[in-house]
Every structure is written in C-alpha cells, then in structure tokens.
Design a protein around this motif. Structure first.
Motif, PDB file in Angstrom:
ATOM      1  N   ILE A   1      -4.673  10.352  -1.097  1.00  0.00           N
ATOM      2  CA  ILE A   1      -4.625   9.359  -2.174  1.00  0.00           C
ATOM      3  C   ILE A   1      -3.748   8.186  -1.753  1.00  0.00           C
ATOM      4  O   ILE A   1      -2.634   8.365  -1.262  1.00  0.00           O
ATOM      5  N   GLN A   2      -4.264   6.989  -1.962  1.00  0.00           N
ATOM      6  CA  GLN A   2      -3.508   5.767  -1.729  1.00  0.00           C
ATOM      7  C   GLN A   2      -3.787   4.793  -2.879  1.00  0.00           C
ATOM      8  O   GLN A   2      -4.806   4.900  -3.560  1.00  0.00           O
ATOM      9  N   PHE A   3      -2.900   3.838  -3.063  1.00  0.00           N
ATOM     10  CA  PHE A   3      -3.181   2.767  -4.019  1.00  0.00           C
ATOM     11  C   PHE A   3      -2.458   1.493  -3.596  1.00  0.00           C
ATOM     12  O   PHE A   3      -1.424   1.531  -2.937  1.00  0.00           O
ATOM     13  N   PHE A   4      -3.058   0.361  -3.983  1.00  0.00           N
ATOM     14  CA  PHE A   4      -2.471  -0.950  -3.713  1.00  0.00           C
ATOM     15  C   PHE A   4      -1.729  -1.427  -4.961  1.00  0.00           C
ATOM     16  O   PHE A   4      -2.157  -1.172  -6.088  1.00  0.00           O
TER      17      PHE A   4
ATOM     18  N   LEU B   1      -0.934  -2.212   5.494  1.00  0.00           N
ATOM     19  CA  LEU B   1      -2.263  -2.367   4.888  1.00  0.00           C
ATOM     20  C   LEU B   1      -3.375  -1.866   5.809  1.00  0.00           C
ATOM     21  O   LEU B   1      -4.413  -1.388   5.344  1.00  0.00           O
ATOM     22  N   SER B   2      -3.142  -1.924   7.101  1.00  0.00           N
ATOM     23  CA  SER B   2      -4.152  -1.491   8.065  1.00  0.00           C
ATOM     24  C   SER B   2      -4.407   0.012   8.005  1.00  0.00           C
ATOM     25  O   SER B   2      -5.395   0.498   8.564  1.00  0.00           O
ATOM     26  N   ALA B   3      -3.538   0.758   7.317  1.00  0.00           N
ATOM     27  CA  ALA B   3      -3.688   2.219   7.225  1.00  0.00           C
ATOM     28  C   ALA B   3      -4.507   2.653   6.010  1.00  0.00           C
ATOM     29  O   ALA B   3      -4.620   3.848   5.725  1.00  0.00           O
ATOM     30  N   ALA B   4      -5.110   1.705   5.284  1.00  0.00           N
ATOM     31  CA  ALA B   4      -5.893   2.036   4.093  1.00  0.00           C
ATOM     32  C   ALA B   4      -7.085   2.924   4.437  1.00  0.00           C
ATOM     33  O   ALA B   4      -7.735   2.739   5.471  1.00  0.00           O
ATOM     34  N   ILE B   5      -7.364   3.897   3.569  1.00  0.00           N
ATOM     35  CA  ILE B   5      -8.518   4.778   3.757  1.00  0.00           C
ATOM     36  C   ILE B   5      -9.781   3.926   3.737  1.00  0.00           C
ATOM     37  O   ILE B   5     -10.034   3.209   2.765  1.00  0.00           O
ATOM     38  N   PRO B   6     -10.641   4.001   4.751  1.00  0.00           N
ATOM     39  CA  PRO B   6     -11.839   3.138   4.813  1.00  0.00           C
ATOM     40  C   PRO B   6     -12.993   3.678   3.958  1.00  0.00           C
ATOM     41  O   PRO B   6     -13.877   4.368   4.454  1.00  0.00           O
ATOM     42  N   LEU B   7     -12.983   3.351   2.681  1.00  0.00           N
ATOM     43  CA  LEU B   7     -14.057   3.799   1.793  1.00  0.00           C
ATOM     44  C   LEU B   7     -15.269   2.892   1.920  1.00  0.00           C
ATOM     45  O   LEU B   7     -15.157   1.695   2.182  1.00  0.00           O
TER      46      LEU B   7
ATOM     47  N   LEU C   1       0.855  -1.192   0.000  1.00  0.00           N
ATOM     48  CA  LEU C   1       0.000   0.000   0.000  1.00  0.00           C
ATOM     49  C   LEU C   1       0.891   1.242   0.000  1.00  0.00           C
ATOM     50  O   LEU C   1       1.773   1.379   0.845  1.00  0.00           O
ATOM     51  N   PHE C   2       0.642   2.135  -0.970  1.00  0.00           N
ATOM     52  CA  PHE C   2       1.384   3.385  -1.045  1.00  0.00           C
ATOM     53  C   PHE C   2       0.456   4.572  -0.814  1.00  0.00           C
ATOM     54  O   PHE C   2      -0.676   4.600  -1.318  1.00  0.00           O
ATOM     55  N   ALA C   3       0.949   5.555  -0.087  1.00  0.00           N
ATOM     56  CA  ALA C   3       0.291   6.856   0.017  1.00  0.00           C
ATOM     57  C   ALA C   3       1.023   7.795  -0.937  1.00  0.00           C
ATOM     58  O   ALA C   3       2.253   7.763  -1.035  1.00  0.00           O
TER      59      ALA C   3
ATOM     60  N   GLY D   1      -4.061  -2.666  -7.581  1.00  0.00           N
ATOM     61  CA  GLY D   1      -5.375  -2.887  -7.001  1.00  0.00           C
ATOM     62  C   GLY D   1      -6.188  -1.609  -7.013  1.00  0.00           C
ATOM     63  O   GLY D   1      -6.075  -0.786  -7.928  1.00  0.00           O
ATOM     64  N   ASP D   2      -6.978  -1.412  -5.993  1.00  0.00           N
ATOM     65  CA  ASP D   2      -7.831  -0.224  -5.912  1.00  0.00           C
ATOM     66  C   ASP D   2      -6.999   1.037  -5.692  1.00  0.00           C
ATOM     67  O   ASP D   2      -5.955   1.014  -5.032  1.00  0.00           O
TER      68      ASP D   2
END
Length: 257
Positions: A130-133, A161-167, A89-91, A121-122
């Motif tokens: 902005i983040q992306f997998f 991965l736990s820091a992903a924006i919760p959409l 996961l990248f920010a 990924g998403d």
C-alpha cells in the motif's frame, strides 16, 4: 457568461474558483499550485485556462499513471518541473500476515485526520503493498497522526516518487444499447443490474459520476463520464454513437478490470 454553457450547473462553483486562480496568476505574475484534482476537475481547469498566452497550466500527481493530480498555473516565463508540485509518497507498513487492508480502509483513515480530500492523491494497493500520495505541506502532519488503519497499527515510510507501484488503468470495452442516457439506464447496462436496483443504488447515495455523488436517477450521462457504484466498481461512457432503428441509444462502455 458563455463559458458556463459548456458545463453542468453543479460545476459552476468550481469554474469560478479556476477563474480566480487564473486571474491571480495573471495579476501577480507568479505560479499557483492547487490541491489534488480528480480527472473531471482537471478537464475543467484545462478548458478554462485554455491556450491563454498569459497563463499556462500543467498537471502532475506523483507518477504518470495516476488519476488525481495537482494543477500548476503559471506565467509564460516559468518552467515547471516535477519538484514544483510538492508531492510526497508514503508506503504503509502494517502486519500483513494478520490483517488485510483495502483502498477504502486507507481512504477512511486518511479522511479521519481532518484534512481535505484534496490534500491526498491516488492510493495504490497491489498484492498487500500500500502506498499513497499526499501534498508535501501536510506530509509531516500525516506521518505524525496516522498510527492505525482500522484496528491495524501502521507506520509510514516516505519514498522517492520513482518508487510508486506501477498500476495499469485497463478497461474492458463493449458496445451496447440503452433506452435512454439516464444514469439509472446506463448504470444498469454497465453492471448488468435490474433498472430498479440501479435506481435504488443511486437514490441511496452510492453512485458517483465524475467522482461526485449523484442521487438523481434521471441525471443525463454524456461522453467521457466516469461512473462508479459502491460494491460494483467503475465504468466509463466512452462515446454515444447515435440511435438505432428501434430508437435506442448505441453507446460504447468500458468497465475497469
């Protein structure tokens, strides 16, 4: 083969790929990790692998709410955990005070790196964040080569991965009627367009069904199909509930909020 009768013709090539994955796992008795798959491809993998006792399958895309996920096909002895899916996961850090970036800007920049869409990924965009997998095997390459999105300079920060924006995936549902289940008719109803406008969008290659471009207005939609039109958003055909007395199809549609 009877299997192909349950799928559209344009999906047969992907089915052949899944059958090859399944055969390889069964023969080598070792797990197989795929690229990121869209939801329709995930459905196909699940259907083809089924409840086969010799090969099992599970999916993970970096967070519970994402659409695009990697599939892991594995023998019964294998115990899959999230670490087996090799996802990073990248920010994206960029000068947000001076530039505004959208989902399509990020996707365009990622595709310019010369990697397949399946390696990503998403893309998560919310409130300027902005983040992306991405697949872990290309993470270093992406970090090294993605220095700009559009004209904006960017840097990447890898996060857990736990820091992903919760959409949230929310749909505004409605029941409607259409004269047919043709793509142009369903699209026109979903986005409140004139039938001719919907047809023009489709023929211009601006419409996707289940994440694949469809340029034929007479393409027949079915339950579960996800439709998107550039500039209008996304909708989903949840169900087809039969004919009315006036011989129109009653359908249940959802538009993404």
């Amino acid at each position: 083969m009877e299997l192909y009768q349950h799928f559209r013709k344009e999906e047969h090539q992907f089915i052949d790929q899944v059958l090859e994955w399944k055969e390889t796992v069964g023969r080598q008795y070792a797990p197989k990790l795929t690229d990121f798959l869209d939801p329709r491809e995930q459905q196909i993998v699940q259907s083809v692998v089924g409840s086969d006792g010799d090969v099992r399958v599970s999916f993970f895309g970096g967070a519970p709410f994402v659409e695009r996920k990697r599939a892991l096909l594995y023998p019964p002895y294998f115990e899959a955990d999230e670490g087996e899916y090799d996802i990073a996961l990248f920010a994206v850090r960029y000068p947000g005070k001076f530039v505004s970036l959208e989902h399509r800007d990020v996707l365009g920049a990622l595709m310019s790196l010369g990697l397949r869409r399946g390696k990503f990924g998403d893309i998560l965009v919310m409130g300027g964040e902005i983040q992306f997998f991405t697949a872990a095997e290309v993470a270093d390459y992406v970090r090294l080569h993605l220095g700009a999105i559009g004209k904006a300079p960017v840097s990447l920060e890898q996060l857990p991965l736990s820091a992903a924006i919760p959409l949230e995936d929310a749909w505004q549902e409605e029941t409607a009627t259409v004269s047919s289940l043709r793509l142009d008719a369903v699209l026109a109803q979903a986005f409140r367009l004139a039938r001719e406008r919907a047809k023009a969008l489709i023929e211009s290659g601006l419409v996707k069904v289940n994440w694949k471009v469809v340029d034929k207005p007479d393409f027949l939609c079915g339950p579960g199909d996800v439709l998107s039109a550039r500039g209008f958003g996304r909708c989903k055909l949840f169900s087809v509930e039969g004919m009315t007395k006036k011989e129109r199809w009653r359908i249940r549609l959802g538009r993404q909020k």
